[in-house]
Design a protein around this motif. Sequence first.
Motif, PDB file in Angstrom:
ATOM      1  N   GLN A   1      28.991 -17.678  29.812  1.00 31.86           N
ATOM      2  CA  GLN A   1      28.948 -17.891  31.252  1.00 31.86           C
ATOM      3  C   GLN A   1      27.543 -17.641  31.783  1.00 31.86           C
ATOM      4  O   GLN A   1      26.766 -16.911  31.184  1.00 31.86           O
ATOM      5  CB  GLN A   1      29.939 -16.969  31.965  1.00 31.86           C
ATOM      6  N   ASP A   2      27.247 -18.249  32.917  1.00 32.24           N
ATOM      7  CA  ASP A   2      25.921 -18.069  33.509  1.00 32.24           C
ATOM      8  C   ASP A   2      25.955 -17.123  34.707  1.00 32.24           C
ATOM      9  O   ASP A   2      24.978 -16.996  35.419  1.00 32.24           O
ATOM     10  CB  ASP A   2      25.322 -19.414  33.918  1.00 32.24           C
ATOM     11  N   GLN A   3      27.094 -16.441  34.909  1.00 34.57           N
ATOM     12  CA  GLN A   3      27.207 -15.487  36.004  1.00 34.57           C
ATOM     13  C   GLN A   3      27.032 -14.068  35.466  1.00 34.57           C
ATOM     14  O   GLN A   3      27.443 -13.760  34.349  1.00 34.57           O
ATOM     15  CB  GLN A   3      28.562 -15.616  36.701  1.00 34.57           C
ATOM     16  N   VAL A   4      26.416 -13.202  36.273  1.00 40.43           N
ATOM     17  CA  VAL A   4      26.106 -11.836  35.845  1.00 40.43           C
ATOM     18  C   VAL A   4      27.298 -10.919  36.098  1.00 40.43           C
ATOM     19  O   VAL A   4      27.753 -10.783  37.232  1.00 40.43           O
ATOM     20  CB  VAL A   4      24.862 -11.293  36.594  1.00 40.43           C
ATOM     21  N   PHE A   5      27.788 -10.324  35.021  1.00 38.54           N
ATOM     22  CA  PHE A   5      28.833  -9.316  35.079  1.00 38.54           C
ATOM     23  C   PHE A   5      28.366  -8.113  34.273  1.00 38.54           C
ATOM     24  O   PHE A   5      27.295  -8.127  33.665  1.00 38.54           O
ATOM     25  CB  PHE A   5      30.158  -9.836  34.496  1.00 38.54           C
ATOM     26  N   PHE A   6      29.194  -7.073  34.231  1.00 32.62           N
ATOM     27  CA  PHE A   6      28.910  -5.880  33.441  1.00 32.62           C
ATOM     28  C   PHE A   6      28.665  -6.288  31.988  1.00 32.62           C
ATOM     29  O   PHE A   6      29.400  -7.078  31.417  1.00 32.62           O
ATOM     30  CB  PHE A   6      30.097  -4.911  33.527  1.00 32.62           C
ATOM     31  N   GLY A   7      27.609  -5.759  31.389  1.00 32.97           N
ATOM     32  CA  GLY A   7      27.283  -6.043  29.993  1.00 32.97           C
ATOM     33  C   GLY A   7      26.326  -7.199  29.801  1.00 32.97           C
ATOM     34  O   GLY A   7      25.941  -7.497  28.672  1.00 32.97           O
ATOM     35  N   ALA A   8      25.922  -7.853  30.866  1.00 30.84           N
ATOM     36  CA  ALA A   8      25.023  -9.004  30.758  1.00 30.84           C
ATOM     37  C   ALA A   8      23.587  -8.559  30.497  1.00 30.84           C
ATOM     38  O   ALA A   8      23.149  -7.513  30.964  1.00 30.84           O
ATOM     39  CB  ALA A   8      25.064  -9.824  32.049  1.00 30.84           C
ATOM     40  N   THR A   9      22.880  -9.384  29.753  1.00 29.79           N
ATOM     41  CA  THR A   9      21.440  -9.229  29.611  1.00 29.79           C
ATOM     42  C   THR A   9      20.815 -10.303  30.486  1.00 29.79           C
ATOM     43  O   THR A   9      21.065 -11.491  30.292  1.00 29.79           O
ATOM     44  CB  THR A   9      21.012  -9.390  28.134  1.00 29.79           C
ATOM     45  N   VAL A  10      20.046  -9.862  31.476  1.00 26.62           N
ATOM     46  CA  VAL A  10      19.535 -10.771  32.507  1.00 26.62           C
ATOM     47  C   VAL A  10      18.013 -10.784  32.473  1.00 26.62           C
ATOM     48  O   VAL A  10      17.376  -9.736  32.471  1.00 26.62           O
ATOM     49  CB  VAL A  10      20.009 -10.319  33.912  1.00 26.62           C
ATOM     50  N   THR A  11      17.458 -11.985  32.458  1.00 25.45           N
ATOM     51  CA  THR A  11      16.017 -12.157  32.610  1.00 25.45           C
ATOM     52  C   THR A  11      15.784 -12.667  34.021  1.00 25.45           C
ATOM     53  O   THR A  11      16.423 -13.634  34.445  1.00 25.45           O
ATOM     54  CB  THR A  11      15.461 -13.157  31.578  1.00 25.45           C
ATOM     55  N   TYR A  12      14.897 -11.986  34.746  1.00 27.71           N
ATOM     56  CA  TYR A  12      14.616 -12.375  36.131  1.00 27.71           C
ATOM     57  C   TYR A  12      13.116 -12.322  36.374  1.00 27.71           C
ATOM     58  O   TYR A  12      12.364 -11.711  35.629  1.00 27.71           O
ATOM     59  CB  TYR A  12      15.364 -11.466  37.123  1.00 27.71           C
ATOM     60  N   ALA A  13      12.703 -13.011  37.444  1.00 29.30           N
ATOM     61  CA  ALA A  13      11.286 -13.028  37.832  1.00 29.30           C
ATOM     62  C   ALA A  13      11.181 -12.511  39.257  1.00 29.30           C
ATOM     63  O   ALA A  13      11.973 -12.886  40.124  1.00 29.30           O
ATOM     64  CB  ALA A  13      10.726 -14.434  37.732  1.00 29.30           C
ATOM     65  N   ASP A  14      10.184 -11.653  39.497  1.00 30.19           N
ATOM     66  CA  ASP A  14       9.971 -11.143  40.853  1.00 30.19           C
ATOM     67  C   ASP A  14       9.057 -12.104  41.617  1.00 30.19           C
ATOM     68  O   ASP A  14       8.679 -13.163  41.107  1.00 30.19           O
ATOM     69  CB  ASP A  14       9.429  -9.719  40.824  1.00 30.19           C
ATOM     70  N   GLU A  15       8.704 -11.735  42.837  1.00 29.34           N
ATOM     71  CA  GLU A  15       7.896 -12.603  43.695  1.00 29.34           C
ATOM     72  C   GLU A  15       6.518 -12.899  43.103  1.00 29.34           C
ATOM     73  O   GLU A  15       5.928 -13.936  43.364  1.00 29.34           O
ATOM     74  CB  GLU A  15       7.745 -11.976  45.082  1.00 29.34           C
ATOM     75  N   ALA A  16       6.001 -11.979  42.292  1.00 27.47           N
ATOM     76  CA  ALA A  16       4.686 -12.169  41.673  1.00 27.47           C
ATOM     77  C   ALA A  16       4.776 -13.025  40.406  1.00 27.47           C
ATOM     78  O   ALA A  16       3.768 -13.320  39.781  1.00 27.47           O
ATOM     79  CB  ALA A  16       4.062 -10.821  41.343  1.00 27.47           C
TER      80      ALA A  16
ATOM     81  N   VAL B   1      16.711  -7.057  31.627  1.00 25.45           N
ATOM     82  CA  VAL B   1      17.499  -5.829  31.667  1.00 25.45           C
ATOM     83  C   VAL B   1      18.910  -6.126  31.169  1.00 25.45           C
ATOM     84  O   VAL B   1      19.404  -7.240  31.306  1.00 25.45           O
ATOM     85  CB  VAL B   1      17.574  -5.214  33.087  1.00 25.45           C
ATOM     86  N   THR B   2      19.527  -5.105  30.587  1.00 26.62           N
ATOM     87  CA  THR B   2      20.926  -5.181  30.194  1.00 26.62           C
ATOM     88  C   THR B   2      21.689  -4.213  31.065  1.00 26.62           C
ATOM     89  O   THR B   2      21.304  -3.043  31.191  1.00 26.62           O
ATOM     90  CB  THR B   2      21.102  -4.820  28.703  1.00 26.62           C
ATOM     91  N   ILE B   3      22.771  -4.682  31.688  1.00 28.11           N
ATOM     92  CA  ILE B   3      23.552  -3.870  32.613  1.00 28.11           C
ATOM     93  C   ILE B   3      24.673  -3.180  31.844  1.00 28.11           C
ATOM     94  O   ILE B   3      25.569  -3.844  31.315  1.00 28.11           O
ATOM     95  CB  ILE B   3      24.125  -4.746  33.755  1.00 28.11           C
ATOM     96  N   LEU B   4      24.595  -1.842  31.769  1.00 33.20           N
ATOM     97  CA  LEU B   4      25.560  -1.056  30.993  1.00 33.20           C
ATOM     98  C   LEU B   4      26.134   0.069  31.841  1.00 33.20           C
ATOM     99  O   LEU B   4      25.815   0.202  33.010  1.00 33.20           O
ATOM    100  CB  LEU B   4      24.872  -0.474  29.752  1.00 33.20           C
ATOM    101  N   GLY B   5      26.943   0.908  31.218  1.00 29.21           N
ATOM    102  CA  GLY B   5      27.562   2.037  31.896  1.00 29.21           C
ATOM    103  C   GLY B   5      26.587   3.167  32.152  1.00 29.21           C
ATOM    104  O   GLY B   5      25.515   3.246  31.546  1.00 29.21           O
ATOM    105  N   ILE B   6      26.978   4.065  33.033  1.00 28.11           N
ATOM    106  CA  ILE B   6      26.138   5.192  33.428  1.00 28.11           C
ATOM    107  C   ILE B   6      25.752   6.058  32.231  1.00 28.11           C
ATOM    108  O   ILE B   6      24.617   6.495  32.108  1.00 28.11           O
ATOM    109  CB  ILE B   6      26.873   6.048  34.476  1.00 28.11           C
ATOM    110  N   ASP B   7      26.698   6.283  31.339  1.00 23.43           N
ATOM    111  CA  ASP B   7      26.468   7.190  30.215  1.00 23.43           C
ATOM    112  C   ASP B   7      25.777   6.549  29.024  1.00 23.43           C
ATOM    113  O   ASP B   7      25.432   7.234  28.069  1.00 23.43           O
ATOM    114  CB  ASP B   7      27.810   7.786  29.753  1.00 23.43           C
ATOM    115  N   GLU B   8      25.573   5.250  29.040  1.00 25.42           N
ATOM    116  CA  GLU B   8      24.974   4.594  27.882  1.00 25.42           C
ATOM    117  C   GLU B   8      23.651   3.894  28.182  1.00 25.42           C
ATOM    118  O   GLU B   8      22.962   3.481  27.266  1.00 25.42           O
ATOM    119  CB  GLU B   8      25.970   3.601  27.276  1.00 25.42           C
ATOM    120  N   ALA B   9      23.291   3.752  29.441  1.00 28.43           N
ATOM    121  CA  ALA B   9      22.063   3.047  29.812  1.00 28.43           C
ATOM    122  C   ALA B   9      20.829   3.866  29.441  1.00 28.43           C
ATOM    123  O   ALA B   9      20.797   5.078  29.596  1.00 28.43           O
ATOM    124  CB  ALA B   9      22.058   2.750  31.306  1.00 28.43           C
ATOM    125  N   ASP B  10      19.817   3.172  28.944  1.00 26.31           N
ATOM    126  CA  ASP B  10      18.549   3.794  28.572  1.00 26.31           C
ATOM    127  C   ASP B  10      17.427   2.932  29.155  1.00 26.31           C
ATOM    128  O   ASP B  10      17.130   1.852  28.635  1.00 26.31           O
ATOM    129  CB  ASP B  10      18.432   3.874  27.048  1.00 26.31           C
TER     130      ASP B  10
END
Length: 186
Positions: free
Chosen positions: A109-124, A130-139
Amino acid sequence: MSKAFTRETDTADDDDDLDGAPALPAGTRNYITPGGYARLRAELLTLNDDDRPKVVEAVHWAAKNGDRSENGDYIYGKKRLREIDKRIRFLTKRLEIAEIADPSVHHGQDQVFFGATVTYADEAGLERTVTILGIDEADTLSGQVSWISPIARALLKSREGDVVKLVTPAGAQEIEVLKVAYGIER
């Protein structure tokens, strides 16, 4: 006054402050990936089955050696035992309330949910992943963020090509979602 009547500085009240782990916001769930749950459970079993019995044995041996007030093995062992017990209580509480969410169900899927690895670009134009994970496992040093972090909250439910607003202490900025992937955990 005898040391037996003085208060310990470590208390059981600060279990959620252990190792800098964030407290769960009120009314939220403790989402965790199956891999993260397995790692925390393995740590708990190691502490219970290996580390704690070894320290208890060392403290028992040191206690038999006489004067405990000047016995470094005994003093250090008791301190280490308190640390282990505190971590065991913390892990037990977190695993009891953990809600396992398997990110592989969103594979393709192309929608962001828990567990997704997302590549994004800022204004610059700077790209980040980033990979979206749980509170106890994120580094954060490994590019993993908690699902309650500002960047994750901004990205959740967006799709590839969407431009979302990220509010930071430095001000609001727009970021563009370039790629969404669900795959092997890092």
